[in-house]
Motif scaffolding. Structure first.
Motif: not given
Length: 104
Positions: A1-5
């Motif tokens: 999971m990336d930071d935006l997610e």
């Protein structure tokens, strides 16, 4: 999971917790400059009123609804601004009036 997610998931979790745990709710209506009506359900959190449900009924009759389940789309999104019933140009309405629009 990336930071935006991760951030999106945290925002969704915050609004969901507020909505599901609230014991006090207030409902408001506001007319905008284009002839649309905004319907708002707000709950208290740390001394402020946070919008957990928001419905826009446009002048053209389109209904756009936002909550933790649907935070945003191409037409707009759930406001991140607190509601100040004493300062904002809002009209207090009943829960029933809000529900008529919300469930439309």
């Amino acid at each position: 999971m990336d930071d935006l997610e991760r951030i999106a998931a945290e925002i969704m979790a915050y609004y969901r917790a507020l909505d599901e745990c609230a014991t006090l709710r207030r409902h408001f209506r506001h007319a905008d400059e284009e002839g649309g009506l905004w319907y708002i359900e707000a709950v208290p959190d740390r001394g402020e009123w946070i919008v957990v449900k928001q419905a826009e009924l446009t002048a053209a009759g389109q209904l756009h609804r936002y909550s933790w389940e649907h935070l945003e789309d191409e037409n707009g999104g759930l406001t991140d601004q607190v509601v100040d019933p004493e300062q904002d140009p809002l009209e207090a309405i009943s829960v029933e009036e809000f529900q008529v629009v919300w469930t439309r």
